[in-house]
Design a protein around this motif. Structure first.
Motif, mmCIF file in Angstrom:
data_model
loop_
_atom_site.group_PDB
_atom_site.id
_atom_site.type_symbol
_atom_site.label_atom_id
_atom_site.label_comp_id
_atom_site.label_asym_id
_atom_site.label_seq_id
_atom_site.Cartn_x
_atom_site.Cartn_y
_atom_site.Cartn_z
ATOM 1 N N ASP A 45 0.828 -1.211 0.000
ATOM 2 C CA ASP A 45 0.000 0.000 0.000
ATOM 3 C C ASP A 45 0.860 1.259 0.000
ATOM 4 O O ASP A 45 0.479 2.276 -0.575
ATOM 5 C CB ASP A 45 -0.984 0.003 1.178
ATOM 6 N N GLU A 86 0.332 10.910 5.267
ATOM 7 C CA GLU A 86 0.159 9.467 5.139
ATOM 8 C C GLU A 86 1.483 8.782 4.789
ATOM 9 O O GLU A 86 1.798 7.718 5.322
ATOM 10 C CB GLU A 86 -0.878 9.195 4.053
ATOM 11 N N GLU A 138 -11.169 6.267 -2.343
ATOM 12 C CA GLU A 138 -11.145 6.707 -0.941
ATOM 13 C C GLU A 138 -12.271 6.066 -0.138
ATOM 14 O O GLU A 138 -12.078 5.667 1.018
ATOM 15 C CB GLU A 138 -11.256 8.232 -0.869
ATOM 16 N N TYR A 141 -11.652 2.504 1.278
ATOM 17 C CA TYR A 141 -10.835 2.487 2.503
ATOM 18 C C TYR A 141 -11.611 3.027 3.695
ATOM 19 O O TYR A 141 -11.523 2.485 4.799
ATOM 20 C CB TYR A 141 -9.517 3.245 2.285
ATOM 21 N N GLU A 208 -9.754 -2.891 -6.076
ATOM 22 C CA GLU A 208 -9.636 -2.906 -4.608
ATOM 23 C C GLU A 208 -9.789 -4.323 -4.053
ATOM 24 O O GLU A 208 -9.064 -4.724 -3.138
ATOM 25 C CB GLU A 208 -10.663 -1.967 -3.971
HETATM 26 C C1 NFM Z 1 -5.295 0.255 -2.552
HETATM 27 C C2 NFM Z 1 -5.689 1.498 -1.838
HETATM 28 N N1 NFM Z 1 -6.888 2.043 -2.080
HETATM 29 C C3 NFM Z 1 -7.253 3.188 -1.437
HETATM 30 C C4 NFM Z 1 -6.429 3.800 -0.535
HETATM 31 C C5 NFM Z 1 -6.870 5.031 0.196
HETATM 32 N N2 NFM Z 1 -6.333 6.219 -0.353
HETATM 33 C C6 NFM Z 1 -5.215 6.773 0.109
HETATM 34 O O1 NFM Z 1 -4.540 6.355 1.000
HETATM 35 C C7 NFM Z 1 -5.169 3.202 -0.319
HETATM 36 N N3 NFM Z 1 -4.292 3.714 0.558
HETATM 37 N N4 NFM Z 1 -4.853 2.044 -0.964
#
Ligand code: NFM
Length: 220
Positions: A45, A86, A138, A141, A208
């Motif tokens: 990630d 982040e 977004e 998550y 996702e």
């Molecule tokens: C694979 C994935 N999808 C969404 C997010 C969330 N956005 C930013 O952090 C993330 N970190 N990773």
């Protein structure tokens, strides 16, 4: 019928639930998570977020060119600022688990997701389509990690910080702002753009799900 994100969430509910209630998230929520899977998720990630930053920047560029609402820039800029925090958080979290974030090999799944982000960065992709995709990325998550913070969740204490990054009220509000912008754009969009936006929404959910699968070691 008026098209909105909500109608697509209902229409594609199975895949939406697949992305926001994935077994990996369930395993965090019930405390059974294999920490090696968490670590795999963390390092992959981190790489994802480094590709996500230029994507968000591209949405900001589209907003400057195509938006008639000044407020959009502020919302996207705040989103960029929180990505700055982040990236720091990923580094801190990796150190906590004695992990190296340099020299990680991106998984096939990650690379496929990057290619999708890159396709959305193309100047020909409309602001509406890019904004719907950003919201979806977004929102997955936000919905997933908020689930791990519910009262009856047994999320291990050492994973709570991760869950709070995306499960917080503040992040929920950011997602809501993105959704409002996306719905406003969809209301004015042509059928062609709406179709493309819906396809992008579904593709985000698919990417996702694969990302969670990869984190669990079920995909490359
Ligand atoms: C694979 C994935 N999808 C969404 C997010 C969330 N956005 C930013 O952090 C993330 N970190 N990773």
């Amino acid at each position: 019928m008026e098209v909105s994100i909500e109608t697509w969430v209902k229409k594609h509910d199975l895949i939406y639930i697949g992305a926001t209630r994935h077994p990996f998230i369930h395993s965090i929520r019930d405390g059974s998570v294999d920490i090696n899977n968490y670590k795999r998720w963390l390092s992959q990630d981190y790489l994802f977020v480094r590709k996500f930053v230029p994507f968000v920047a591209s949405v900001l560029v589209k907003a400057c060119k195509e938006s008639d609402d000044e407020n959009d820039m502020e919302i996207l800029l705040a989103g960029m600022a929180s990505l700055n925090d982040e990236i720091d958080w990923f580094k801190k979290e990796a150190a906590k688990w004695d992990m190296q974030l340099t020299g990680i090999t991106p998984s096939k799944t990650n690379q496929k997701y990057w290619r999708f982000l890159e396709s959305l960065m193309h100047p020909d992709v409309s602001y509406t389509v890019a904004m719907v995709a950003l919201w979806a990325i977004e929102a997955v998550y936000q919905q997933s990690f908020a689930h791990c913070l519910e009262e009856d969740a047994k999320t291990p204490s050492e994973l709570r910080e991760a869950c709070e990054r995306w499960g917080s009220q503040e992040f929920a509000q950011y997602c809501d702002s993105l959704k409002k912008i996306a719905n406003g754009l969809l209301a004015k969009a042509s059928n062609d753009v709406r179709g493309k936006a819906e396809a992008a929404f579904v593709e985000v959910l698919e990417e996702e799900i694969e990302f969670w699968n990869m984190s669990e070691g079920r995909a490359k």
